[in-house]
Motif scaffolding. Structure first.
Motif, PDB file in Angstrom:
ATOM      1  N   PHE A  17      30.085   4.168 -24.386  1.00  0.00           N
ATOM      2  CA  PHE A  17      30.120   5.601 -24.092  1.00  0.00           C
ATOM      3  C   PHE A  17      28.789   6.105 -23.573  1.00  0.00           C
ATOM      4  O   PHE A  17      27.747   5.632 -23.980  1.00  0.00           O
ATOM      5  N   GLN A  18      28.858   7.108 -22.775  1.00  0.00           N
ATOM      6  CA  GLN A  18      27.667   7.918 -22.529  1.00  0.00           C
ATOM      7  C   GLN A  18      28.106   9.362 -22.762  1.00  0.00           C
ATOM      8  O   GLN A  18      28.978   9.858 -22.060  1.00  0.00           O
ATOM      9  N   ILE A  19      27.523   9.973 -23.790  1.00  0.00           N
ATOM     10  CA  ILE A  19      27.889  11.353 -24.100  1.00  0.00           C
ATOM     11  C   ILE A  19      26.787  12.236 -23.565  1.00  0.00           C
ATOM     12  O   ILE A  19      25.694  12.247 -24.106  1.00  0.00           O
ATOM     13  N   SER A  20      27.090  12.954 -22.518  1.00  0.00           N
ATOM     14  CA  SER A  20      26.107  13.832 -21.874  1.00  0.00           C
ATOM     15  C   SER A  20      24.860  13.030 -21.509  1.00  0.00           C
ATOM     16  O   SER A  20      24.886  11.811 -21.419  1.00  0.00           O
ATOM     17  N   THR A  21      23.789  13.721 -21.294  1.00  0.00           N
ATOM     18  CA  THR A  21      22.536  13.035 -21.011  1.00  0.00           C
ATOM     19  C   THR A  21      21.535  13.342 -22.119  1.00  0.00           C
ATOM     20  O   THR A  21      20.355  13.087 -21.976  1.00  0.00           O
ATOM     21  N   HIS A  29      22.745  -1.207  -5.649  1.00  0.00           N
ATOM     22  CA  HIS A  29      23.801  -2.209  -5.796  1.00  0.00           C
ATOM     23  C   HIS A  29      23.873  -2.611  -7.264  1.00  0.00           C
ATOM     24  O   HIS A  29      23.006  -3.313  -7.764  1.00  0.00           O
ATOM     25  N   CYS A  30      24.887  -2.145  -7.949  1.00  0.00           N
ATOM     26  CA  CYS A  30      25.044  -2.465  -9.381  1.00  0.00           C
ATOM     27  C   CYS A  30      26.228  -3.407  -9.547  1.00  0.00           C
ATOM     28  O   CYS A  30      27.180  -3.357  -8.765  1.00  0.00           O
ATOM     29  N   THR A  31      26.181  -4.237 -10.565  1.00  0.00           N
ATOM     30  CA  THR A  31      27.271  -5.197 -10.782  1.00  0.00           C
ATOM     31  C   THR A  31      27.953  -5.002 -12.135  1.00  0.00           C
ATOM     32  O   THR A  31      28.955  -5.642 -12.420  1.00  0.00           O
ATOM     33  N   ASP A  32      27.384  -4.120 -12.936  1.00  0.00           N
ATOM     34  CA  ASP A  32      27.902  -3.945 -14.292  1.00  0.00           C
ATOM     35  C   ASP A  32      28.301  -2.482 -14.506  1.00  0.00           C
ATOM     36  O   ASP A  32      27.505  -1.572 -14.247  1.00  0.00           O
ATOM     37  N   ALA A  33      29.533  -2.287 -14.983  1.00  0.00           N
ATOM     38  CA  ALA A  33      30.006  -0.913 -15.203  1.00  0.00           C
ATOM     39  C   ALA A  33      29.178  -0.189 -16.261  1.00  0.00           C
ATOM     40  O   ALA A  33      29.120   1.037 -16.275  1.00  0.00           O
ATOM     41  N   LYS A  34      28.534  -0.966 -17.160  1.00  0.00           N
ATOM     42  CA  LYS A  34      27.748  -0.328 -18.228  1.00  0.00           C
ATOM     43  C   LYS A  34      26.355   0.076 -17.749  1.00  0.00           C
ATOM     44  O   LYS A  34      25.594   0.671 -18.508  1.00  0.00           O
ATOM     45  N   ASN A  35      26.048  -0.269 -16.493  1.00  0.00           N
ATOM     46  CA  ASN A  35      24.765   0.141 -15.929  1.00  0.00           C
ATOM     47  C   ASN A  35      24.674   1.674 -15.961  1.00  0.00           C
ATOM     48  O   ASN A  35      25.624   2.369 -15.587  1.00  0.00           O
ATOM     49  N   GLU A  36      23.522   2.169 -16.392  1.00  0.00           N
ATOM     50  CA  GLU A  36      23.380   3.618 -16.554  1.00  0.00           C
ATOM     51  C   GLU A  36      23.614   4.366 -15.239  1.00  0.00           C
ATOM     52  O   GLU A  36      24.147   5.474 -15.222  1.00  0.00           O
ATOM     53  N   MET A  37      23.207   3.732 -14.122  1.00  0.00           N
ATOM     54  CA  MET A  37      23.367   4.373 -12.818  1.00  0.00           C
ATOM     55  C   MET A  37      24.858   4.586 -12.501  1.00  0.00           C
ATOM     56  O   MET A  37      25.252   5.627 -11.973  1.00  0.00           O
ATOM     57  N   THR A  88      35.691   0.189  -7.836  1.00  0.00           N
ATOM     58  CA  THR A  88      35.614   1.458  -7.104  1.00  0.00           C
ATOM     59  C   THR A  88      34.364   2.234  -7.523  1.00  0.00           C
ATOM     60  O   THR A  88      33.635   2.771  -6.680  1.00  0.00           O
ATOM     61  N   ALA A  89      34.115   2.246  -8.843  1.00  0.00           N
ATOM     62  CA  ALA A  89      32.927   2.949  -9.352  1.00  0.00           C
ATOM     63  C   ALA A  89      31.645   2.303  -8.823  1.00  0.00           C
ATOM     64  O   ALA A  89      30.702   3.009  -8.440  1.00  0.00           O
ATOM     65  N   LEU A  90      31.633   0.968  -8.768  1.00  0.00           N
ATOM     66  CA  LEU A  90      30.436   0.274  -8.274  1.00  0.00           C
ATOM     67  C   LEU A  90      30.198   0.612  -6.802  1.00  0.00           C
ATOM     68  O   LEU A  90      29.056   0.852  -6.377  1.00  0.00           O
TER      69      LEU A  90
END
Lengths: 167, 160
Positions: B133-137, A83-91, A71-73
């Motif tokens: 984690f991402q804590i804030s920016t 188009h991202c495939t990884d939840a850890k992607n910063e976007m 859902t997040a992707l």
């Protein structure tokens, strides 16, 4: 209004309106909110990716948005076009975090305007992990599901001392 | 954030943990991270608002968490991180955060007058494996602490 403050239901009502409006505006999604709010235990299992924003002021509490990774992707793609495939992607992380930030800001504006409560938001945290559990002990929380074509988003509000306020 | 912020929280760790009998503290490393990655199982996050905004987190692996809680409970064995154990960890996190902010306030780094106060939230616990984690920016300063009880990582992400 001095002494009066919103209860969890009022925050959830504001959250459901705000989340629906902002998802539609930002992502072009028309979600359906289940207004049968559910009480949650102190231990909530993350569906995949979760953002939490705490607030303090006249009352302390938390607004949380939690959704499956797919859902997040999909929402990230709708909002940013990426188009991202990884939840850890910063976007992806930033999209979920910013969505929560905008929605929580909107909710607190409504509550502050009504109760002059001077609630202040704390910068959001967002995380993803395996079998992740979120615990906010001794504070009751309630959730609703917001169903979209891409999956269900859980929105949760925890309000410190809400049991006392509600009598 | 400058080094004074790190030093305040290092001093807070060195003040609070020995009060629970944890004496052999060692700061193993200090890091600056653009994004926080907590590869430990248990993290307590405290939010700060007011004149100082941000989040401070305390991360532990499971065994270390049990040992820290046990030390706080006068050596009582701790088998699981249940609500009582989390309550002890919340207290530890609150005390270190409070002490760190007081030191900053004493050095005029955090305003603490009535108009410009700093308020904390109740700690939220995130428990899981490989939690990213991402804590804030904002940039996060990480303090890695080691002692006989185990390891603890303090991550400070404050908007300055």
């Amino acid at each position: 209004m001095n002494g009066e403050f919103a209860d969890t239901k009022e925050l959830l009502d504001a959250l459901s309106i705000s989340l629906t409006r902002i998802l539609k505006k930002m992502a072009g999604i028309s979600p359906l909110v289940d207004t049968n709010y559910k009480a949650e235990s102190n231990e909530i299992f993350s569906r995949g990716i979760t953002s939490i924003i705490n607030f303090s002021g006249k009352a302390n509490g938390r607004i949380m948005i939690d959704m499956p990774i797919n859902t997040a992707l999909s929402i990230t793609k709708k909002i940013t076009g990426n188009h991202c495939t990884d939840a850890k992607n910063e976007m992806v992380m930033s999209t979920v975090s910013e969505l929560n930030n905008i929605v929580a800001g909107d909710v607190l504006t409504v509550i502050n305007n009504k109760y002059s409560s001077k609630l202040r938001l704390i910068p959001p945290i967002v995380f993803t992990g395996e079998e992740t559990m979120i615990c906010l002990d001794k504070i009751d929380s309630e959730s609703f599901d917001c169903s979209t074509d891409f999956g269900n988003i859980r929105a949760n509000v925890a309000l410190e001392g809400s049991d006392k306020r509600n009598g | 954030m400058d080094e004074e912020y790190i030093n305040s929280f290092v001093e807070a760790v060195y003040t609070i943990l020995p009060s629970y009998g944890i004496q052999d503290l060692k700061i193993t490393s200090l890091e600056v991270k653009e994004i926080m990655f907590a590869n430990k199982e248990i993290t307590a996050v405290i939010g700060l608002t007011g004149s100082t905004r941000g989040n401070i987190s305390y991360s532990f692996d499971l065994e270390s968490a049990k040992n820290f809680v046990s030390a706080m409970m006068m050596g009582m064995p701790v088998d699981t991180i249940d609500e009582d154990a989390r309550s002890a960890m919340a207290e530890l996190s609150n005390q270190i955060t409070g002490r760190g902010c007081k030191i900053l306030s004493d050095n005029d780094k955090v305003l603490s007058s009535e108009e410009n106060y700093t308020d904390f939230t109740t700690p939220t616990f995130v428990i899981g494996k490989d939690v990213y984690f991402q804590i804030s920016t904002v940039r996060t300063l990480a303090i890695n602490v080691e002692c006989s009880a185990g390891q603890m990582q303090v991550n400070i992400g404050l908007e300055m």
